[in-house]
Scaffold this active site. Sequence first.
Site, PDB file in Angstrom:
ATOM      1  N   HIS A 123       1.085   6.921  -0.474  1.00  0.00           N
ATOM      2  CA  HIS A 123       0.592   8.194  -0.992  1.00  0.00           C
ATOM      3  C   HIS A 123       0.407   8.044  -2.492  1.00  0.00           C
ATOM      4  O   HIS A 123       1.279   7.509  -3.169  1.00  0.00           O
ATOM      5  CB  HIS A 123       1.574   9.324  -0.683  1.00  0.00           C
ATOM      6  CG  HIS A 123       0.981  10.686  -0.878  1.00  0.00           C
ATOM      7  ND1 HIS A 123       0.754  11.226  -2.120  1.00  0.00           N
ATOM      8  CD2 HIS A 123       0.535  11.606   0.015  1.00  0.00           C
ATOM      9  CE1 HIS A 123       0.204  12.430  -1.982  1.00  0.00           C
ATOM     10  NE2 HIS A 123       0.068  12.685  -0.703  1.00  0.00           N
TER      11      HIS A 123
ATOM     12  N   ARG B  97      -4.576  17.696  -5.807  1.00  0.00           N
ATOM     13  CA  ARG B  97      -5.887  17.123  -6.093  1.00  0.00           C
ATOM     14  C   ARG B  97      -6.970  17.891  -5.354  1.00  0.00           C
ATOM     15  O   ARG B  97      -8.076  18.073  -5.860  1.00  0.00           O
ATOM     16  CB  ARG B  97      -5.915  15.643  -5.728  1.00  0.00           C
ATOM     17  CG  ARG B  97      -5.195  14.782  -6.767  1.00  0.00           C
ATOM     18  CD  ARG B  97      -5.055  13.335  -6.323  1.00  0.00           C
ATOM     19  NE  ARG B  97      -4.234  13.235  -5.133  1.00  0.00           N
ATOM     20  CZ  ARG B  97      -4.597  12.622  -4.012  1.00  0.00           C
ATOM     21  NH1 ARG B  97      -5.755  12.015  -3.953  1.00  0.00           N
ATOM     22  NH2 ARG B  97      -3.801  12.598  -2.971  1.00  0.00           N
TER      23      ARG B  97
END
Lengths: 605, 258
Positions: A254, A270
Amino acid sequence: MTTIMTDVLVIGAGLAGERTAVEAAAHGNQVIILSLVPPRRSHSVAAQGGMQAALGNMARSAGDSPDVHFEDTVKGADWGCEQDVARLFVNLAPVAIRQMAHWGVPWSRVVPGPKRLPSGEIVEESAEKEGLIAARNFGGTKKWRACFCSDGTGHSLLYTMDNVALQLGVQVHDRTEALALIHDGSRCYGAIVRDLRNGELRTYLARATVIATGGYGRIYGQSTNAVINDGTGMALALETGVVPLGNMEAVQFHPTGVVPGDILVTEGCRGDGGYLLDKDEHRFMPDYEPEKKELASRDVVSRRMIHHVRQGHGVESAYGPHLWLDIRHLGQEHIETYLRDVADICRDFLGIDPVHQPIPVRPTQHYSMGGVRTDIGGRAYGLAGLYAAGEAACWDLHGFNRLGGNSVAETVVMGMVVGRSVAQDLVGSDFSFPDAPVRSAKAQVEQRLPALTTYGLEYVWALRQQMSAILMEKVGVFRNGRELVTAVEELQELQERAERLGLRSTGRGPNPELSAALRLPGMIRLAITIAYGALQRTESRGSHYREDYPARDDALWLRRTLATWPAEADLPRLSYEPVKITELPPGERGYGETREAAKKEGARG
Amino acid sequence: MANRTLTFSVFRFNPYDPDFGPRMQEYIVEETPRMTLFTALTLIREEMDPSLQFDFVCRSAVCGSCAMLVNGHPRLACRTRTDELPAKIVLHPLPFFRLIGDLSVDTGSWFAEMAHRVESWVHTTETFDPDAEEARMSNDQALSVYELERCIECGCCVAACATAQMRDDFLGATGLLRIARFWIDPRDQRTDADFYDVVGTDAGVFGCVGLLACHDYCPKNLPLMEQLAYLRRRVMFASLRSAVGKKERQPEEQEATR
């Protein structure tokens, strides 16, 4: 030793295990779930971001359908997944999510009217869709499809699932750990289990046994996974010598684990418009991925980040170099409403306020695409009566890279499917439990205990740390043949040393050192299986990136690794099977693997 | 602040190890930047004493496993940074819950029992139609249900509760919150009378003596005090209604009681 009999034994009480249990129980079966911890503490609870299901209720999800979800999933998987499984999954995800709503999950809902995006664009949510399940944007998807409950999607799903399990009379035996499967080489009959409240052993006999123990993240030292995610279920399957694990070399990192602590901050940061910055506070992702930027798939973003750090653009810290995740421009109100858990993590664990300061992050082990290889119904290869679900399984939805939001969706969809398979298979099934495999499984466990308490100079935590260091350094985001050979050799050496494990404490009762010592040999075998599979796979696909073989090679490698571990062997035996292509032939993924992007990287580097 | 030497004084007792009775044991740890009780206790277990029992799972304050008494106060250990504490740190297991060993207590059994008692699921006669669109709900409604569902079952509220120390059957703030969560959920068809049966007793809302340590110690800052007041009002209205023979609440009253 006490013996407990049941129709269905589910090992693991996360979302996949509980959904399987609920489905099997709804068909009239008696179900017992074993869990290391109280069920609501399972790692599923930590899923913050969302669940992919093509409902198409948002302005930015207009035109979404299972077909588009299918395409995103297969591309994300870099064509390594089973397409019939992906098709079943995308078709069932909307049903599964609506069923969770029916059971009580408070999904965030569509609010009509104009909404300003962080980019400054205005979208108009339709009044027609008011009150239907909302969705947000996630990396690697064409449409807004990640449905969510504020910032606690996994929490709400797991609590709701456990409520339904309770309602249906599913028994959860918490603080128990399965140590060996009972089997005769062709059928599985249950498991030998240690009670972590008092250290006693028990026998569970079951007509169907389901492995739903989640991933193995903790074998890597730096992992977003909960500390209980040691991959015990996969290790149990490997231990049988007949059940293969699929694609163990497919390990996802990740992009945004916080430094230090490796706590995941959600993709939602994000998705909602957060930036990645380097030591000069330069937003570097558009340099590599002009189109998708921070929202390219996880493996691409992770590699770009590590690459950028290796180019000397990382921020130095006491815990090694890292980068910044910047969500300041999203504003206090957005952060406090939609990213509240992220804000809490930063303030409580790092002493940082994300409204005013960037968050230190680095790529961290996150997800195991590989697992117990099963068919499309969740039936394990190699043993009748054995099933697997969720992250522990490889029915192979994710191939070589999983899309954000597809894991939560997979747990509830696959749980439903596997629960039905179990129920179908149990109708009219009639067999007795033979004595020999039970005795042999008991003996296998019982002989390990006195060995650990009476002799052995090797210390479990020392070996564990070495295993993690080897994996992190040599079997991480970037891999190459030379380092993988070394990794396999070093891990084999650890395996030998693990035979000489001894306890420093008494081992009495629910002793944590004994638990760790019983687990370690299986964990090392998983580590070797990952490293050895990665060594053999001389291509790059999804999250498996070989510096010495940087291109995908469909002619040779459009196939799945199957690893079994024969008794007394010191390496797994690998074989390969074709990947099922039913709809979408291999092509470009459309993010990060294009020639233009590769050229650009070359120019920069 | 940096480079302090910390002294951990930790409660030790393994009921299955007859050689040692309950006792306090000290460990000396060099503090590092941003150290939490999770990192410190893990270090103690891995480098000093592998028999030390404690419960961490998520180590990010979402699973509720690691509540313990830190210098006498119930807290989530994973979210407690050592730089918030003096150099001497005293750790005890959470009171009220059954001890498993050292800092580990059996919260799981208590919360499972609580969930049974309050029938912690949506009661509905509607059946699920896999082909139908989802039932609509306003986002505000969804958010208010979610707000009451944020409890992580850590047990701090019960461990801090005077009533719970006096009577074993008290539902605690967490149990009352769970009731409120389903009471406001439009999908749950239970009536006021049904809920009254569960909470309108001394084991429910009337057991609380109003000290509100639950509210002070909740690590998720849940609105425990407000929910307690809310439940008491609703229970009172429900009982008044039954006294005057009105069967069910009217919609306008529902608003009024909020």
